[in-house]
Structures are given as C-alpha cells and as structure tokens.
Motif scaffolding. Structure first.
Motif, PDB file in Angstrom:
ATOM      1  N   LYS A  16      -8.009   5.767  28.463  1.00 56.20           N
ATOM      2  CA  LYS A  16      -7.702   7.089  27.908  1.00 56.20           C
ATOM      3  C   LYS A  16      -7.670   7.090  26.386  1.00 56.20           C
ATOM      4  N   PHE A  17      -7.397   5.924  25.793  1.00 55.23           N
ATOM      5  CA  PHE A  17      -7.346   5.827  24.333  1.00 55.23           C
ATOM      6  C   PHE A  17      -8.182   4.625  23.867  1.00 55.23           C
ATOM      7  N   CYS A  18      -8.870   4.796  22.761  1.00 50.79           N
ATOM      8  CA  CYS A  18      -9.674   3.710  22.209  1.00 50.79           C
ATOM      9  C   CYS A  18      -8.744   2.611  21.705  1.00 50.79           C
ATOM     10  N   PRO A  19      -8.947   1.359  22.142  1.00 50.43           N
ATOM     11  CA  PRO A  19      -8.073   0.278  21.692  1.00 50.43           C
ATOM     12  C   PRO A  19      -8.289  -0.091  20.214  1.00 50.43           C
ATOM     13  N   TYR A  20      -9.370   0.379  19.604  1.00 44.29           N
ATOM     14  CA  TYR A  20      -9.677   0.036  18.215  1.00 44.29           C
ATOM     15  C   TYR A  20      -9.143   1.057  17.220  1.00 44.29           C
ATOM     16  N   CYS A  21      -9.358   2.348  17.522  1.00 41.62           N
ATOM     17  CA  CYS A  21      -8.936   3.376  16.555  1.00 41.62           C
ATOM     18  C   CYS A  21      -7.846   4.294  17.091  1.00 41.62           C
ATOM     19  N   GLY A  22      -7.536   4.215  18.394  1.00 41.11           N
ATOM     20  CA  GLY A  22      -6.470   5.030  18.966  1.00 41.11           C
ATOM     21  C   GLY A  22      -6.871   6.441  19.346  1.00 41.11           C
ATOM     22  N   ARG A  23      -8.140   6.798  19.224  1.00 45.28           N
ATOM     23  CA  ARG A  23      -8.619   8.154  19.530  1.00 45.28           C
ATOM     24  C   ARG A  23      -8.482   8.436  21.021  1.00 45.28           C
ATOM     25  N   ASN A  24      -8.068   9.651  21.359  1.00 47.85           N
ATOM     26  CA  ASN A  24      -7.965  10.093  22.736  1.00 47.85           C
ATOM     27  C   ASN A  24      -9.375  10.216  23.313  1.00 47.85           C
ATOM     28  N   LEU A  25      -9.615   9.594  24.454  1.00 49.35           N
ATOM     29  CA  LEU A  25     -10.957   9.553  25.036  1.00 49.35           C
ATOM     30  C   LEU A  25     -11.070  10.383  26.306  1.00 49.35           C
ATOM     31  N   LYS A  26     -10.337  11.472  26.425  1.00 49.88           N
ATOM     32  CA  LYS A  26     -10.405  12.302  27.617  1.00 49.88           C
ATOM     33  C   LYS A  26     -11.850  12.753  27.830  1.00 49.88           C
ATOM     34  N   VAL A  27     -12.396  12.438  28.981  1.00 50.92           N
ATOM     35  CA  VAL A  27     -13.776  12.788  29.292  1.00 50.92           C
ATOM     36  C   VAL A  27     -13.798  14.162  29.935  1.00 50.92           C
ATOM     37  N   GLY A  28     -14.762  14.995  29.512  1.00 48.57           N
ATOM     38  CA  GLY A  28     -14.900  16.312  30.105  1.00 48.57           C
ATOM     39  C   GLY A  28     -13.997  17.365  29.489  1.00 48.57           C
ATOM     40  N   VAL A  29     -13.165  16.991  28.570  1.00 49.46           N
ATOM     41  CA  VAL A  29     -12.270  17.949  27.920  1.00 49.46           C
ATOM     42  C   VAL A  29     -12.818  18.246  26.536  1.00 49.46           C
ATOM     43  N   THR A  30     -12.857  19.521  26.187  1.00 43.03           N
ATOM     44  CA  THR A  30     -13.322  19.901  24.868  1.00 43.03           C
ATOM     45  C   THR A  30     -12.380  19.312  23.828  1.00 43.03           C
ATOM     46  N   PRO A  31     -12.915  18.654  22.792  1.00 41.01           N
ATOM     47  CA  PRO A  31     -12.040  18.052  21.797  1.00 41.01           C
ATOM     48  C   PRO A  31     -11.235  19.126  21.069  1.00 41.01           C
ATOM     49  N   GLU A  32     -10.016  18.768  20.715  1.00 39.09           N
ATOM     50  CA  GLU A  32      -9.156  19.695  19.996  1.00 39.09           C
ATOM     51  C   GLU A  32      -9.740  19.980  18.615  1.00 39.09           C
ATOM     52  N   ASN A  33      -9.196  20.943  17.972  1.00 42.11           N
ATOM     53  CA  ASN A  33      -9.635  21.314  16.632  1.00 42.11           C
ATOM     54  C   ASN A  33      -9.335  20.149  15.688  1.00 42.11           C
ATOM     55  N   THR A  34     -10.372  19.528  15.180  1.00 41.98           N
ATOM     56  CA  THR A  34     -10.193  18.364  14.310  1.00 41.98           C
ATOM     57  C   THR A  34     -10.408  18.694  12.843  1.00 41.98           C
ATOM     58  N   SER A  35     -10.531  19.974  12.519  1.00 43.20           N
ATOM     59  CA  SER A  35     -10.795  20.344  11.130  1.00 43.20           C
ATOM     60  C   SER A  35      -9.660  19.879  10.228  1.00 43.20           C
ATOM     61  N   GLY A  36     -10.017  19.551   9.002  1.00 38.56           N
ATOM     62  CA  GLY A  36      -9.023  19.127   8.022  1.00 38.56           C
ATOM     63  C   GLY A  36      -8.588  17.680   8.140  1.00 38.56           C
ATOM     64  N   GLN A  37      -9.225  16.899   9.001  1.00 37.17           N
ATOM     65  CA  GLN A  37      -8.826  15.512   9.205  1.00 37.17           C
ATOM     66  C   GLN A  37      -9.702  14.522   8.449  1.00 37.17           C
ATOM     67  N   GLY A  38     -10.470  15.006   7.506  1.00 40.44           N
ATOM     68  CA  GLY A  38     -11.304  14.129   6.686  1.00 40.44           C
ATOM     69  C   GLY A  38     -12.413  13.481   7.486  1.00 40.44           C
ATOM     70  N   GLU A  39     -12.698  12.235   7.188  1.00 38.55           N
ATOM     71  CA  GLU A  39     -13.806  11.523   7.829  1.00 38.55           C
ATOM     72  C   GLU A  39     -13.617  11.364   9.331  1.00 38.55           C
ATOM     73  N   SER A  40     -12.381  11.378   9.826  1.00 36.62           N
ATOM     74  CA  SER A  40     -12.157  11.203  11.260  1.00 36.62           C
ATOM     75  C   SER A  40     -12.383  12.494  12.041  1.00 36.62           C
ATOM     76  N   ALA A  41     -12.619  13.611  11.361  1.00 31.76           N
ATOM     77  CA  ALA A  41     -12.837  14.892  12.043  1.00 31.76           C
ATOM     78  C   ALA A  41     -14.169  14.878  12.779  1.00 31.76           C
ATOM     79  N   ILE A  42     -14.145  15.361  13.998  1.00 26.36           N
ATOM     80  CA  ILE A  42     -15.369  15.514  14.771  1.00 26.36           C
ATOM     81  C   ILE A  42     -15.921  16.890  14.435  1.00 26.36           C
ATOM     82  N   VAL A  43     -17.135  16.926  13.908  1.00 33.12           N
ATOM     83  CA  VAL A  43     -17.739  18.188  13.484  1.00 33.12           C
ATOM     84  C   VAL A  43     -18.506  18.782  14.657  1.00 33.12           C
TER      85      VAL A  43
END
Length: 143
Positions: A16-43
């Motif tokens: 469920k979570f990436c062991p390297y960066c800690g990102r939530n890896l929920k499959v099939g779920v639309t990613p939450e609003n990541t705006s404003g998170q700099g380089e880690s934001a998913i565009v």
C-alpha cells in the motif's frame, strides 16, 4: 512487479505504501490533489499543455502563479527563449508550486490567463504589422 509512480522504484505486489519514498500506492483510486507539493506533485494530464498566459505575460503570470523562475525572463536575449519555455512548461510548474482547490479551479484560472495572453499577443502582432512599413520604408511616409 509494479513501480512507484513517485520515485520509479520497483515495489512488491499488494504493497500500500512505497518502501522507498512512502507514497501511497492505492491502485485504482484517483490520486488526491497534489498541487503545491513541489517536485513530488503528480501533474494530471488535464493540467499539461501550452500556456498563453505564461508565454505572453511571463513574469506577471509567474509571480501570480507561484512560478518565480519566470523572473529569468528579465535576462537580455535569454528572456525571449525563456518565454517559450514558460509557455510549454508553465502549467505544470504552476500546479507544482501553488496549492489549487481542484483541477477545475486550476483550469478556470488559467483560462483567464490564456485569454489575456492571446488578446495581448494578437494586439502585439497587429501593432507590429502596422509598424513595420514605417520602420522599413520611412522615406515613403516621411519625405
């Protein structure tokens, strides 16, 4: 095995979570609003594309959209090229650098900037076309 969309490293199935960066890896779920998170934001794909506002209004657009790198347009000669870079990458940088309520709010705001950019660009081109004969052939108009 799947890969983490954030860091690109290979992760185990069902994690469920990436062991390297800690990102939530929920499959099939639309990613939450990541705006404003700099380089880690998913565009999101809807955000990507040409920005007339960033291309024409460069530093004004940049300051208002949290893209302070747009101030590089003040460097002589380089600024001309930088306007094209802003036009191409501006929307993505704005999504990453400023917190937006939703994709719809982002697109609505950028739509206003795009209209202003297109109108200003069109006025500039008309003024240029009208001015060229006076500069190129001054002896015709000013004997």
């Amino acid at each position: 095995m799947p890969f983490c969309p954030n860091c690109g490293k290979e992760v185990s199935e069902g994690v469920k979570f990436c062991p390297y960066c800690g990102r939530n890896l929920k499959v099939g779920v639309t990613p939450e609003n990541t705006s404003g998170q700099g380089e880690s934001a998913i565009v999101p794909e809807e955000v990507k594309g040409w920005s007339w506002g960033a291309f024409v209004l460069t530093w004004i657009w940049g300051v208002c959209n949290g893209v302070l790198i747009a101030l590089l347009c003040f460097i002589p000669v380089f600024g001309f090229v930088w306007a094209f870079v802003l036009g191409a990458k501006g929307n993505e940088w704005s999504w990453r650098n400023k917190k937006w309520d939703s994709i719809e709010q982002f697109k609505s705001t950028q739509s206003g900037w795009n209209i202003a950019g297109i109108v200003l660009f069109a006025i500039s081109m008309v003024a240029l076309v009208i001015t060229i004969p006076f500069v190129a052939f001054p002896f015709i108009f000013f004997p």
